[in-house]
Design a protein around this motif. Structure first.
Motif, short mmCIF file in Angstrom:
data_model
loop_
_atom_site.label_atom_id
_atom_site.label_comp_id
_atom_site.label_asym_id
_atom_site.label_seq_id
_atom_site.Cartn_x
_atom_site.Cartn_y
_atom_site.Cartn_z
N GLY A 129 88.23 52.04 13.71
CA GLY A 129 86.99 51.87 14.45
C GLY A 129 87.19 51.07 15.73
N ALA A 130 87.97 50.00 15.66
CA ALA A 130 88.23 49.20 16.85
C ALA A 130 88.98 50.01 17.90
N SER A 131 89.92 50.84 17.45
CA SER A 131 90.66 51.68 18.38
C SER A 131 89.74 52.69 19.06
N ARG A 132 88.79 53.22 18.30
CA ARG A 132 87.85 54.18 18.89
C ARG A 132 86.93 53.51 19.89
N VAL A 133 86.55 52.27 19.64
CA VAL A 133 85.72 51.54 20.60
C VAL A 133 86.48 51.34 21.90
N ARG A 134 87.75 50.93 21.81
CA ARG A 134 88.57 50.74 23.02
C ARG A 134 88.71 52.04 23.78
N ASP A 135 88.97 53.13 23.06
CA ASP A 135 89.16 54.41 23.73
C ASP A 135 87.87 54.89 24.38
N MET A 136 86.72 54.63 23.73
CA MET A 136 85.44 55.06 24.30
C MET A 136 85.16 54.34 25.61
N PHE A 137 85.37 53.03 25.65
CA PHE A 137 85.13 52.28 26.88
C PHE A 137 86.17 52.61 27.94
#
Length: 664
Positions: A243-251
């Motif tokens: 989830g944290a990786s997806r947040v970084r990739d989204m931003f």
């Protein structure tokens, strides 16, 4: 539906294996030998047709031969490689042609070298493509679920958003709150010159179906910027750190497309308070929240990314997420009032064929408490009913039935009452109607029916006389009295009660408890003994003790019973004083099964379903004339036309008398 060409790779792979096996079987009949074996064989074998492929260093010899030591055998295919020397070339020519066999010499450079290379590397290429295909399908076939893209963002980006503010109705104040965001995304310089910082995040709070997602999309459409949309549950996975990786990739993707809008729907799925888990927190969810807090850090200026989140549970969100600098602004999207409902109906009625008698204003009056999604569903259900009834337009009857279907479900016309139950239901619903008519602060009766819908044997459609933000104590007591009308009518007429009032009892108990525990409308004073929202967050509220003692709990129960008892006494008095009206409404309900507001008012005022004083203008169609009428009518018209229209004798006598008076 078009299929991806990768879906055919397993079939291609199987076909290649079969072809290779067949080629192997064909080559399996050819005897492969070395130079020594071939030299020994040449002493006693008879060679037929032979082929020589002369390369730079070796000569490939192939053909057939007959072994003289083995009589009665078919010719054998062979293949051998010998060194390329002048002696070997002369020896091969002499040996292969000694028994009259023909020799064919092939030029090794005449063939296509690329075809030969492809033939050699094609099996390896197919195997490599097959394994790549299998690994790419490990995530379930979705482009967002592939093995190498597991930690990538699942946010969907929409470039040209077509939604505009004209498509969002019923929330004018909310649209005013987000206009600054549109101006900033269009021209941020005028804000920076003034020293203003646009909010990094906007939290939209409100009941489901009120248009939070639609409003966020309209902001992106008005600003003409990319719109990233994702649900809060898309961040949470079973693998820690995903989830944290997806947040970084989204931003990271949003920064490339800035200025843009990121919309996170149901943010409470990932933004719940940390440390509130039962038996320990969810590390994956909390790490995702921590990364979201880092990306929305309030210490840095806005980089052109505006985060809009939506939820209907703001009470369980983490305080760090709600602080200024992250979600700076909170917009409450409430249920629309009557004007808002009418505007929403106009938006959703654009592509509907409505009959001329359909009044959206009257329809909005009949739908108090409906959200935008509910109103869209009403119009859609009305259109479906019009198609079912083979009508060319949507009538008011279709929309009236659609409201009932949305509120209570479809009518169960096949379910028939016996005579006793039908009379009981008629008196039950008539009791509700009489209280609505005779009690001053009660809601207005719009429709009464005894046709079963959903789990109810019948129901009253009652709407407030005017919509208010706050309810007075008298209005709440009137609601409880109205809910007691059906049960009290049963007891008054039959001397006993039925189980049909279970839903009424549930609602009135909730109102009475809120009056005592939440609103402070009892002798216990203005003290709140319960959560006004009524939502329990187990991670936070489960371990908390009661907010009042057992003695206070007993007093609360006593006050609730006293409120209900007073309303029941008042309800019984109203029904007793208006017993004739109760019997009249129940009788007509029993016969017609459904009564509208106009019919109920006529029963109360005139004792009939129709107003006897109302004159109905019937169309004046000429009667079919008989033979006598056909002969007399023209004569009458001719006689009227022949009558003189000038001065008669009476007029002259009056004029003479008038002149005589003047002379005298």
């Amino acid at each position: 539906m078009k299929r991806n060409w990768l879906n055919y790779l397993p079939t291609i792979f199987v076909i290649c294996i079969i072809v290779s096996l067949l080629a192997y079987n064909v080559q399996g009949n050819t005897v492969q030998m070395n130079y020594t074996q071939f030299e020994s064989l040449s002493k006693h074998a008879t060679f037929d047709d032979s082929n020589l492929d002369i390369n730079d260093t070796v000569i490939t010899v192939s053909g057939t031969y007959d072994d003289t030591h083995k009589k009665g055998h078919d010719p054998v295919e062979y293949s051998v490689i010998v060194p390329n020397t002048d002696e070997n070339i002369n020896w091969l020519k002499e040996t292969l042609s000694k028994d009259g066999g023909s020799i064919t010499i092939n030029n090794p450079h005449s063939g296509d070298i690329w075809v030969n290379l492809l033939a050699q590397f094609l099996p390896f290429l197919i195997v490599a493509i097959f394994f790549y295909y299998m690994f790419s399908r490990m995530g379930g076939g979705s482009s967002q679920n592939k093995a190498f893209e597991f930690a990538k963002s699942r946010a969907n980006m929409e470039q040209n958003v077509k939604t505009r503010f004209k498509d969002v109705a019923g929330c004018e104040e909310e649209k005013e709150e987000v206009k600054e965001i549109i101006d900033y995304l269009r021209s941020p310089k005028k804000f920076t010159d003034m020293g203003a910082h646009i909010p990094k995040g906007i939290l939209m709070v409100g009941p489901p179906g009120t248009g939070k997602t639609l409003l966020a999309k309209a902001v992106a459409g008005e600003a003409n910027v990319p719109f990233f949309s994702i649900s809060g549950s898309d961040f949470v996975e079973m693998f820690v750190g995903t989830g944290a990786s997806r947040v970084r990739d989204m931003f990271k993707n949003a920064q490339k497309a800035a200025p843009c809008i990121i919309f996170i729907d149901e943010i409470d799925a990932v933004g719940r308070q940390r440390g509130a888990g039962m038996g320990g927190g969810n590390d994956e969810r909390e790490q995702t929240l921590n990364q979201l807090l880092v990306e929305m850090d309030g210490m840095t200026d806005n980089s052109g990314i505006v985060v809009i989140a939506a939820t209907n549970r703001p009470d369980i969100l983490d305080p760090a997420l709600l602080r200024s600098g992250r979600f700076d602004r909170r917009i409450t999207v409430t249920l629309p009032d009557i004007r808002g409902r009418e505007e929403i109906l106009k938006v959703h009625a654009r592509n509907k064929k409505l009959a001329p008698d359909v009044s959206l204003h009257n329809l909005a009056q009949r739908c108090p408490g409906f959200s935008g999604a509910d109103l869209a569903n009403v119009l859609n259900e009305g259109a479906i009913l019009a198609v079912r009834n083979k009508e060319h337009q949507i009538t008011m009857d279709d929309l009236d039935e659609a409201i009932d279907r949305v509120m209570m479900g479809p009518a169960k016309k096949s379910k028939k009452y016996n005579e006793m139950d039908k009379k009981l239901v008629a008196y039950h619903e008539a009791g509700h109607a009489v209280i609505g008519l005779k009690l001053e602060d009660a809601e207005k009766v719009q429709k009464v029916t005894i046709i079963p819908r959903g789990e109810a044997g019948g129901y009253n459609l009652m709407t407030p006389k005017e919509e208010k933000y706050f309810h007075r104590k008298s209005e709440l007591l009137a609601q409880i009295t109205g809910l007691l009308g059906g049960r009290t009518a049963e007891e008054l007429v039959y001397g006993e009660v039925s189980a049909g009032a279970v839903n009424d009892i549930e609602q009135l108990t909730k109102i009475a408890k809120n009056m005592v525990r939440v609103y402070g409308m009892s002798s216990l004073g203005p003290i709140q003994y319960a959560d006004p929202q009524g939502n329990v967050f187990l991670g936070r509220d489960y371990t908390q003790g009661g907010s009042y003692s057992e003695g206070v709990a007993g007093e609360i129960d006593k006050e609730v019973r006293e409120i209900v008892h007073q309303c029941e006494v008042k309800c019984r008095k109203i029904l007793t004083d208006n017993r004739d009206l109760l019997d009249l409404i129940a009788k007509n309900l029993y016969e017609h099964e459904t009564l509208t507001n106009e019919e109920i008012m006529n029963l109360m005022n005139y004792g009939e379903l129709k107003n006897p004083n109302q004159k109905v203008e019937e169309p004046s169609l000429p009667p079919v004339p008989d033979q006598t009428t056909e002969k007399q009518e023209p004569e009458k018209e001719e006689k009227e036309e022949d009558e003189p229209k000038g001065i008669d004798q009476k007029d002259l006598d009056d004029a003479f008398n008038e002149l005589t008076k003047r002379k005298d």
